[in-house]
Write a protein that holds these residues in place. Sequence first.
Motif, PDB file in Angstrom:
ATOM      1  N   HIS A 164     -18.930  -3.568 -10.343  1.00 47.05           N
ATOM      2  CA  HIS A 164     -18.282  -2.321 -10.716  1.00 47.05           C
ATOM      3  C   HIS A 164     -17.974  -1.529  -9.452  1.00 47.05           C
ATOM      4  CE1 HIS A 164     -22.581  -1.555 -10.459  1.00 47.05           C
ATOM      5  NE2 HIS A 164     -22.316  -0.292 -10.217  1.00 47.05           N
ATOM      6  N   ALA A 182     -17.628   1.808  -6.935  1.00 48.84           N
ATOM      7  CA  ALA A 182     -18.420   2.976  -6.530  1.00 48.84           C
ATOM      8  C   ALA A 182     -17.671   3.690  -5.421  1.00 48.84           C
ATOM      9  CB  ALA A 182     -19.812   2.565  -6.070  1.00 48.84           C
ATOM     10  N   THR A 218     -21.279   6.264  -9.091  1.00 46.90           N
ATOM     11  CA  THR A 218     -20.853   5.200  -9.995  1.00 46.90           C
ATOM     12  C   THR A 218     -20.688   5.783 -11.392  1.00 46.90           C
ATOM     13  OG1 THR A 218     -23.143   4.561 -10.419  1.00 46.90           O
ATOM     14  CG2 THR A 218     -21.991   3.385  -8.670  1.00 46.90           C
TER      15      THR A 218
END
Length: 613
Positions: free
Chosen positions: A198, A200, A249
């Motif tokens: 993912h 960030a 995040t």
Amino acid sequence: MFVVMLPLAAVAVLAVFVYVAREQMGLEGIGLAALRTAGLGALIVLFLNPGRAVRVEGEPPLVLLDASLSMGAAGGPWPRALDTARVLAGTAGPVLRFGFGTARFDTAGPQDGRSRLASAIRVARAADRPVVVVTDGEIEDIESIAPTLLEGVSFVVLPRDTLPNASLVSVDGSPRVAREDSIHIGVAIGLWGVGQEHAARLEVFEADRRLASVDVTLPPAPSVARRRIALPPRTLSTGLHVLRVRVSTADDQEQRDDERHLLLTVSEQPPVVVIADPADWEGRFLASELGDIVHNAVRAYARVGENRWLDMKTLRPLESSAVMRAARGASLLVLRARRGPTLLQGSGAQQAVWHWPGGADDASEFFAGDWYLTQATTASPLAGRVASVHWDSLPPLSGLVPLVPGPREWVALGARQGRRGPERPVLIGKDSAGIRTLTTTGAGLWRWGFRGGAPREAYRTLLAAGSDWLLGSNALRRQIPLSSSPTVGRGEPVVFRRSGDAVPDSIEIRLSREGAADTTVALWFASDSLALYHGPPGVYRWAAVGNPRLSGVSVIEEYSAEYQPRRVWIPEGDGGTIVRLVQRYAREYWWLFVFAVVAFAGEWAWRYRRGLP
């Protein structure tokens, strides 16, 4: 026991003599003698008051409640742990909190930045009670506690839930840079509870000003990702700066560990300057190895022609005046030149200097050949630093410049040509009025760094020992009378260190923190010259009362390693009830007094019925 039995035997013999031999009452006299013996015996026991040990069981347990920050982190069991501790202790059992230390019980949220159980266990075992520990199992010193202390201790483990979390585990960067240098910051991002890659964002702030922002991709959890972020030159002015580094995040459930601080000092000139005049391999390896050893900004300049200079890192052309300014502002000047230090004389600087003369371009001042190093037998400040190296087993130098030490100079290393003949100095040092200088007369040391292995480690040892000694009396590495920890985590104390010949018992400092009124606190120093200050998170600027020159900056971060999930480890054991021995004394038994009264009353009634006085 003998002290009690002897008088009891004497009383019995006397009673039998009175009633059987003197009164001649036969069997009836034996009964009266028994009553008198019993009454007098009870009185003797009460008078002597002997004691005995008895077993005591079933006391209310002493509950140790884990009050570290991990108990209150996202998914932490603090509410359940609080209720569990109350139920286990009941109305009579005491409760103690443990974490950084041991404290009285209260219902406030967990605040300690460490999970240490050893001291609390020692306190609890001294109370001779059953011990129950209520914790999430993330105890940092559990493996170092002696097994005998854990015997009979019961553990109630309430593990926390593992939720998605991205934590800024560490932030590293040079604490001191030149204004003309880029600022490189390395970060380590810990990931938990997230099973896929993912995005960030990494950001760097000074106060509310954002200095940089970078989007990064993080790997699946659990993992630790290392990333770097750079600030261009001249981003910050000269002086001390407090930088905040933050990671963001989308699915982070614990945001208190997303931000770290870095204290950075920007100087107009670099603290360590290497000058190669002219450019050669010795100068290149000096600059490269010193950049790894001295943990501060190192700038290197090389002369490549008449009045032509290059920055050895960027290969940017420079004027000789810029090199002179760098030389004057440096805390340590490493000068690779021939014996005539023309540039050094022109700088007019009073800093530490490491001079590296030598070269085959002047045959009258250079002895070529294989010169093998040996450690000098005379005392020197570097003797202990270089004693671990077997210098005579290293490759030889290619030559050296013949120098004779002065009356105030000392020799740390010498060399013999072909391992024969007289020893000539290779490393000469001098400390005059606090200004330290070193001179290396040997040539070809760069080949040790080129070879790698043991020669390279010896080369680095030489550079580390020399630069450490040179910077020891310098403003860059001077011994500060009062210093403090630059950054600490939440729930941990700021450590103040007092140095000097006469360390006072205490000193008052004034603390300033944004959003709070200034306060004055007294620091009490222990035998190790350390004092601790506990406070809430924030940037603290402090100064000694009456001596504002003793000042500094410390940061207590919101971050704590306790917010990150750790291994749950609890020793095996069945707990159980602790049985203790208690000393009980005769006067504590009320029935002995009743027994004595009944015995004497019975004897009197019997004598009264027989008509005896």
